[in-house]
Design an enzyme around this catalytic site. Structure first.
Site, short mmCIF file in Angstrom:
data_model
loop_
_atom_site.label_atom_id
_atom_site.label_comp_id
_atom_site.label_asym_id
_atom_site.label_seq_id
_atom_site.Cartn_x
_atom_site.Cartn_y
_atom_site.Cartn_z
N ARG A 142 -2.58 -1.38 -0.95
CA ARG A 142 -1.28 -1.14 -0.32
C ARG A 142 -0.93 0.33 -0.47
O ARG A 142 -0.94 0.86 -1.57
CB ARG A 142 -0.19 -1.93 -1.05
CG ARG A 142 -0.17 -3.35 -0.74
CD ARG A 142 1.15 -4.01 -1.06
NE ARG A 142 1.76 -3.61 -2.32
CZ ARG A 142 2.95 -4.03 -2.72
NH1 ARG A 142 3.67 -4.82 -1.95
NH2 ARG A 142 3.45 -3.66 -3.88
N ASP A 173 1.69 -5.30 -11.93
CA ASP A 173 0.57 -4.99 -11.01
C ASP A 173 -0.67 -5.75 -11.47
O ASP A 173 -1.26 -5.46 -12.52
CB ASP A 173 0.32 -3.48 -11.02
CG ASP A 173 -0.66 -3.09 -9.91
OD1 ASP A 173 -0.28 -2.28 -9.06
OD2 ASP A 173 -1.80 -3.60 -9.91
C1 PRP Z 1 -1.96 -6.05 -4.67
C2 PRP Z 1 -2.33 -7.51 -4.66
C3 PRP Z 1 -2.39 -7.82 -3.18
C4 PRP Z 1 -1.31 -6.94 -2.63
C5 PRP Z 1 -0.11 -7.78 -2.33
O1 PRP Z 1 -3.06 -5.25 -4.43
O2 PRP Z 1 -3.50 -7.80 -5.35
O3 PRP Z 1 -3.65 -7.54 -2.60
O4 PRP Z 1 -1.00 -5.96 -3.62
O5 PRP Z 1 0.88 -7.02 -1.71
P1 PRP Z 1 1.35 -7.29 -0.22
O6 PRP Z 1 1.53 -8.77 -0.08
O7 PRP Z 1 2.65 -6.54 -0.13
O8 PRP Z 1 0.33 -6.75 0.72
P2 PRP Z 1 -2.99 -3.65 -4.48
O9 PRP Z 1 -2.66 -3.10 -3.14
O10 PRP Z 1 -2.09 -3.23 -5.62
O11 PRP Z 1 -4.48 -3.22 -4.73
P3 PRP Z 1 -5.40 -3.42 -6.03
O12 PRP Z 1 -5.67 -4.88 -6.18
O13 PRP Z 1 -6.61 -2.65 -5.66
O14 PRP Z 1 -4.68 -2.85 -7.21
N1 URA Z 2 0.96 -6.40 -6.05
C1 URA Z 2 0.99 -6.67 -7.38
O1 URA Z 2 -0.03 -6.54 -8.07
N2 URA Z 2 2.15 -7.07 -7.93
C2 URA Z 2 3.27 -7.23 -7.21
O2 URA Z 2 4.30 -7.63 -7.77
C3 URA Z 2 3.23 -6.93 -5.83
C4 URA Z 2 2.05 -6.54 -5.28
#
Ligand code: PRP
Ligand code: URA
Length: 210
Positions: free
Chosen positions: A105, A201
């Site tokens: 994201r 996160d």
């Molecule tokens: C997080 C999570 C989802 C996303 C959810 O990933 O694991 O993939 O955010 O958010 P959304 O519903 O608003 O799209 P992140 O983008 O933090 O990536 P990462 O797993 O690589 O840390």
């Molecule tokens: N991605 C995460 O990992 N945590 C949140 O709360 C939202 C998006």
């Protein structure tokens, strides 16, 4: 509740989820809990797999019993955090294939940015379960399912641990044909798109990159 959305409120899942949420839970325990919850959720999400009869011989004689009817599964974790769910689901379905979708994201726009995807070649013959612990705005889930749909699998289910109401609404509108499994629906998103109360996160907590 939308009949497309299933909340898995089994006591074992809810108990483990409490420890997953706690801020003092470290990466090792967090990873173990994500994996265990994914395994328990997979047990429920595969409840509708069709069975067929087979004739076997036990030490006591012949019997007609059940086996899963030739359905093939593929799990598709969304990188990074979805990786934490893979070991748990493979414990239950070790013959499944595993595809990957890389999305992150953008912290400013909250829009998902794709950087990788690789899916099993025979995905047209498979039922797919997409894995990501968090459904926040729903953007990552919506885009991932769009990417997978281009390869025409037999069916798609989406399995997350915590979902925000905003994400559920967006996802069910975008993909009304995809069943959504979660362990909890939380209150809301905060102003930077994190789920409240959530667990923080997920990727950072799994991989210790806080
Ligand atoms: C997080 C999570 C989802 C996303 C959810 O990933 O694991 O993939 O955010 O958010 P959304 O519903 O608003 O799209 P992140 O983008 O933090 O990536 P990462 O797993 O690589 O840390
Ligand atoms: N991605 C995460 O990992 N945590 C949140 O709360 C939202 C998006």
């Amino acid at each position: 509740m939308d009949n497309q959305v299933f909340v898995m409120d089994h006591p074992l899942i809810q108990h483990k989820l409490t420890f997953l949420r706690k801020k003092e839970t470290g990466s090792k325990e967090f990873r173990e809990l994500v994996s265990e919850i994914a395994m328990l959720m997979c047990y429920e999400a595969t409840r509708d797999l069709p069975l067929e009869d087979t004739e076997i011989e036990t030490p006591m004689g012949k019997a007609v019993t059940k086996v899963i009817a030739g359905r093939k599964l593929a799990f598709v974790p969304i990188l990074r955090a979805g990786l934490g769910m893979v070991e748990g689901v493979l414990t239950l379905v070790p013959a499944a294939k595993v595809g990957h979708i890389g999305l992150y994201r953008d912290h400013q726009t909250l829009q998902p940015v794709e950087y990788y995807h690789k899916l099993p070649q025979d995905i047209e013959q498979r039922d797919v379960i997409v894995l990501d612990p968090m459904l926040a705005t729903g953007g990552s889930a919506i885009d991932s399912v769009e990417i997978i749909k281009r390869s025409h699998p037999k069916s798609i289910k989406f399995m997350c641990i915590i979902a925000a109401p905003e994400g559920i609404e967006a996802f069910t509108k975008a993909h009304p044909d995809v069943q959504l499994y979660c362990a909890a629906i939380d209150e809301r998103l905060n102003d930077i798109g994190y789920i409240v109360p959530g667990l923080g996160d997920a990727g950072d907590r799994i991989f210790g990159t806080l």
